[in-house]
Scaffold this motif. Structure first.
Motif, PDB file in Angstrom:
ATOM      1  N   UNK A 207       0.827  -1.201   0.000  1.00  0.00           N
ATOM      2  CA  UNK A 207       0.000   0.000   0.000  1.00  0.00           C
ATOM      3  C   UNK A 207       0.862   1.251   0.000  1.00  0.00           C
ATOM      4  N   UNK A 208       0.219   2.375   0.179  1.00  0.00           N
ATOM      5  CA  UNK A 208       0.925   3.654   0.200  1.00  0.00           C
ATOM      6  C   UNK A 208       1.028   4.156   1.642  1.00  0.00           C
ATOM      7  N   UNK A 209       1.875   5.134   1.906  1.00  0.00           N
ATOM      8  CA  UNK A 209       2.142   5.573   3.281  1.00  0.00           C
ATOM      9  C   UNK A 209       0.939   6.229   3.965  1.00  0.00           C
TER      10      UNK A 209
ATOM     11  N   UNK B  34       6.304   6.048  -8.689  1.00  0.00           N
ATOM     12  CA  UNK B  34       6.354   5.149  -7.538  1.00  0.00           C
ATOM     13  C   UNK B  34       7.662   4.372  -7.507  1.00  0.00           C
ATOM     14  N   UNK B  35       7.934   3.824  -6.326  1.00  0.00           N
ATOM     15  CA  UNK B  35       9.165   3.055  -6.164  1.00  0.00           C
ATOM     16  C   UNK B  35       9.004   2.049  -5.041  1.00  0.00           C
TER      17      UNK B  35
ATOM     18  N   UNK C  14       7.871  -2.092  -7.687  1.00  0.00           N
ATOM     19  CA  UNK C  14       8.133  -0.710  -8.069  1.00  0.00           C
ATOM     20  C   UNK C  14       7.084   0.263  -7.568  1.00  0.00           C
ATOM     21  N   UNK C  15       6.308  -0.144  -6.580  1.00  0.00           N
ATOM     22  CA  UNK C  15       5.291   0.745  -6.026  1.00  0.00           C
ATOM     23  C   UNK C  15       3.970   0.731  -6.766  1.00  0.00           C
ATOM     24  N   UNK C  16       3.829  -0.160  -7.733  1.00  0.00           N
ATOM     25  CA  UNK C  16       2.620  -0.156  -8.550  1.00  0.00           C
ATOM     26  C   UNK C  16       1.355  -0.498  -7.768  1.00  0.00           C
ATOM     27  N   UNK C  17       1.473  -1.330  -6.729  1.00  0.00           N
ATOM     28  CA  UNK C  17       0.276  -1.640  -5.927  1.00  0.00           C
ATOM     29  C   UNK C  17      -0.182  -0.412  -5.152  1.00  0.00           C
TER      30      UNK C  17
ATOM     31  N   UNK D 222       5.610   6.766 -13.803  1.00  0.00           N
ATOM     32  CA  UNK D 222       6.938   6.158 -13.695  1.00  0.00           C
ATOM     33  C   UNK D 222       6.950   5.202 -12.520  1.00  0.00           C
ATOM     34  N   UNK D 223       7.686   4.109 -12.662  1.00  0.00           N
ATOM     35  CA  UNK D 223       7.805   3.107 -11.604  1.00  0.00           C
ATOM     36  C   UNK D 223       9.252   2.649 -11.539  1.00  0.00           C
ATOM     37  N   UNK D 224       9.803   2.641 -10.324  1.00  0.00           N
ATOM     38  CA  UNK D 224      11.202   2.273 -10.132  1.00  0.00           C
ATOM     39  C   UNK D 224      11.286   1.041  -9.244  1.00  0.00           C
ATOM     40  N   UNK D 225      11.673  -0.063  -9.858  1.00  0.00           N
ATOM     41  CA  UNK D 225      11.798  -1.352  -9.173  1.00  0.00           C
ATOM     42  C   UNK D 225      13.188  -1.425  -8.544  1.00  0.00           C
TER      43      UNK D 225
END
Length: 191
Positions: free
Chosen positions: A86-88, A111-112, A117-120, A141-144
């Motif tokens: 989830x997110x913060x 996201x990261x 990569x923060x996609x969820x 953008x997504x950073x794995x």
């Protein structure tokens, strides 16, 4: 070229030594260089912190200023990690202090975190922002494995590809930002 839009870039975590600051600085620079936006970086850490209190308690210092900054924006870019799929919590708290400020404006995500990569986190945030009457921008953008995607100089290791993806995101945000700004000018969203 049309006038620049006002972009609020929100770093959605309060963690010490957070990658969000590195990513946020890079994105702010790229957005500014695109010529499409004037950028305001908004964090959830001091001195930008939003105090914890009950929803709609505008008597707490900082909440009104936070809401005013969001209201001035034409578009939003949320930088978020993924925590436990989830997110913060701090980001959710900040969103919950507002409603009308997001309405009929585009929101995109960078996201990261880990393998996803923060996609969820982004998929959950998309649902939240629909409820805020914001328009989700598909491109993001997504950073794995974020610590392995940027160098010590604060630049992406694959600069050309990352810059190209960011530019597409900025162009889509600007298209929606201009269209929605014109529509809000013709008729206020909340009537």
């Amino acid at each position: 070229m049309p006038d620049r839009l006002r972009l609020a870039l929100i770093i959605g975590t309060t963690g010490e030594g957070r990658f969000g600051d590195v990513l946020g600085r890079w994105l702010a620079g790229e957005a500014q260089q695109s010529g499409l936006f004037d950028v305001r970086v908004m964090g959830l850490n001091p001195p930008d912190s939003l105090p914890i209190q009950g929803r709609w308690d505008l008597s707490v210092e900082g909440v009104a200023a936070f809401r005013d900054q969001l209201a001035e924006a034409d578009a939003f870019l949320v930088v978020t990690p993924e925590y436990n799929h989830g997110y913060p919590a701090g980001l959710k708290h900040a969103i919950d202090q507002t409603v009308r400020e997001w309405a009929a404006k585009p929101v995109a995500f960078a996201s990261y975190g880990g393998m996803s990569g923060g996609l969820r986190a982004v998929e959950q945030l998309r649902q939240v922002f629909v409820e805020m009457h914001a328009v989700n921008v598909r491109e993001g953008l997504s950073f794995h494995g974020s610590s392995r995607t940027f160098g010590e100089d604060g630049q992406p290791l694959d600069l050309a590809a990352t810059r190209a993806a960011a530019q597409v995101m900025f162009e889509r945000m600007a298209w929606w930002g201009r269209a929605l700004k014109a529509a809000r000018g013709e008729a206020p969203y909340w009537g």
